[in-house]
Write a protein that holds these residues in place. Structure first.
Motif, PDB file in Angstrom:
ATOM      1  N   LEU A  46      -2.852   2.971   7.862  1.00  0.00           N
ATOM      2  CA  LEU A  46      -3.593   1.798   7.426  1.00  0.00           C
ATOM      3  C   LEU A  46      -3.937   0.920   8.628  1.00  0.00           C
ATOM      4  CD1 LEU A  46      -4.593   0.115   4.962  1.00  0.00           C
ATOM      5  CD2 LEU A  46      -2.410  -1.088   5.078  1.00  0.00           C
TER       6      LEU A  46
ATOM      7  N   THR B  50       1.686  -0.450  11.718  1.00  0.00           N
ATOM      8  CA  THR B  50       1.529   0.321  10.485  1.00  0.00           C
ATOM      9  C   THR B  50       0.916   1.662  10.855  1.00  0.00           C
ATOM     10  OG1 THR B  50      -0.690  -0.547  10.019  1.00  0.00           O
ATOM     11  CG2 THR B  50       1.177  -1.701   9.024  1.00  0.00           C
TER      12      THR B  50
ATOM     13  N   GLY C 216      -6.704  -1.464   8.293  1.00  0.00           N
ATOM     14  CA  GLY C 216      -7.439  -2.630   7.813  1.00  0.00           C
ATOM     15  C   GLY C 216      -7.613  -2.569   6.318  1.00  0.00           C
ATOM     16  N   ILE C 217      -7.909  -3.723   5.734  1.00  0.00           N
ATOM     17  CA  ILE C 217      -8.154  -3.814   4.298  1.00  0.00           C
ATOM     18  C   ILE C 217      -9.449  -4.584   4.072  1.00  0.00           C
ATOM     19  CG2 ILE C 217      -7.293  -4.661   2.079  1.00  0.00           C
ATOM     20  CD1 ILE C 217      -4.475  -4.536   3.220  1.00  0.00           C
ATOM     21  N   ASP C 218     -10.380  -3.998   3.338  1.00  0.00           N
ATOM     22  CA  ASP C 218     -11.611  -4.695   2.969  1.00  0.00           C
ATOM     23  C   ASP C 218     -11.375  -5.498   1.696  1.00  0.00           C
ATOM     24  OD1 ASP C 218     -12.993  -3.663   5.073  1.00  0.00           O
ATOM     25  OD2 ASP C 218     -14.007  -2.096   3.945  1.00  0.00           O
ATOM     26  N   VAL C 219     -11.721  -6.772   1.733  1.00  0.00           N
ATOM     27  CA  VAL C 219     -11.593  -7.634   0.559  1.00  0.00           C
ATOM     28  C   VAL C 219     -12.988  -8.098   0.166  1.00  0.00           C
ATOM     29  CG1 VAL C 219     -10.600  -9.755  -0.358  1.00  0.00           C
ATOM     30  CG2 VAL C 219      -9.324  -8.420   1.320  1.00  0.00           C
TER      31      VAL C 219
ATOM     32  N   ILE D 170       0.852  -1.183   0.000  1.00  0.00           N
ATOM     33  CA  ILE D 170       0.000   0.000   0.000  1.00  0.00           C
ATOM     34  C   ILE D 170       0.890   1.236   0.000  1.00  0.00           C
ATOM     35  CG2 ILE D 170      -1.840   1.238   1.195  1.00  0.00           C
ATOM     36  CD1 ILE D 170      -2.667  -1.527   0.294  1.00  0.00           C
TER      37      ILE D 170
END
Length: 292
Positions: free
Chosen positions: A57, A54, A59-62, A2
């Motif tokens: 950032l 980190t 979290g990451i939505d998938v 990212i």
């Protein structure tokens, strides 16, 4: 990978302090936007910050094409993770990691549900605190209800509350409120019993009684009315009787046999990686999906 470009002064950054083995590469101040760079030139010799965290950032939505349900693990079962050198450390896996692995590798035909870790180290159910952040009840909308496709929440909190001296009646009331709110949003709940703390200095006989009373309350909460409420007996999976104790009855403590039965990280309250694996193995993976 990212890439982020921060414009102007940025005195404060949101930090995710529990991201395993994350590495951050920083470009030179004033060198411009390098988010589209395909080479590493801008990040060579200008500073590398590495560690288990980190910035920005969190979290990451998938997304998937089959509208796959999401399972959230509320809590991380940690008690005072920075207390001393005997605690498991930042690299220790969490319950959410092991559940995700179990779903991904299962041979029972159970779908690979999305598993989201919504734990904060030192977090409590109803009490706000500086290191532990907003209480679970306070952050429910942000950390659980906002998740896409959320159908099931595993509640793995309460031990920190009890060890801190919170009465079991208060803890049970907070859990009851949490369960009621989640069910009100149509979310099924799986509660985890509280694991032993015998041998940990703050875990007095009174504290351990509150812990066992809370665990007993949890096992009485089963409700097959949709959205359902069930439990996993984490205490039973990782505990043994402390035969050295003169108390009657003798209390439970974390098992400390040879791996993979080494559940005590050394401080007698935090779990080892094998401890998390053992608890994840106690879950009925097929029950983690939405109610039929």
């Amino acid at each position: 990978m990212i890439s982020l470009h921060l414009v102007n002064d940025t005195p404060y950054l949101v930090q995710h302090s529990w991201a395993s083995a994350a590495t951050q590469y920083v470009s030179a101040v004033g060198s411009g936007d390098h988010t589209a760079d395909t080479a590493n030139t801008a990040f060579t010799g200008t500073g590398v910050v590495s560690g288990y965290f980190t910035d920005i950032l969190t979290g990451i939505d998938v997304t998937t094409g089959d509208s796959r349900p999401t399972v959230a693990v509320l809590g991380d079962h940690l008690v005072d993770p920075f207390a001393d050198a005997t605690t498991p450390g930042l690299a220790t896996r969490r319950l959410s990691d092991d559940l995700a692995t179990a779903l991904r590798t299962n041979d029972q035909g159970i779908p690979d549900y999305g598993v989201v870790a919504t734990g904060i180290e030192n977090n409590r159910l109803a009490a706000e605190q500086s290191q532990g952040g907003p209480a679970a009840l306070t952050r429910l909308d942000r950390d659980v209800l906002a998740l896409p496709g959320i159908t099931t929440v595993i509640v793995d909190e309460g031990l920190e509350d009890v060890v801190a001296g919170t009465d079991d009646v208060v803890v049970e009331g907070a859990l009851a409120t949490l369960v009621a709110q989640l069910r009100g949003w149509g979310i099924k709940v799986v509660l985890a019993t509280l694991t032993p703390c015998q041998g940990y200095a703050p875990c007095t006989a009174t504290v351990d009684t509150a812990r066992t009373d809370t665990s007993t309350w949890i096992t009485d909460q089963v409700d097959f009315t949709s959205p359902t409420v069930s439990y996993v007996d984490a205490e039973a999976v990782v505990s043994v009787t402390d035969t050295t104790s003169t108390a009657d009855p003798q209390p439970l403590k974390l098992g400390a046999d040879a791996a993979p039965a080494d559940f005590d990280s050394g401080d007698h309250v935090n779990l080892t990686a094998d401890g998390y694996v053992a608890i994840s193995g106690a879950f009925d993976l097929g029950s983690l999906g939405p109610d039929a």
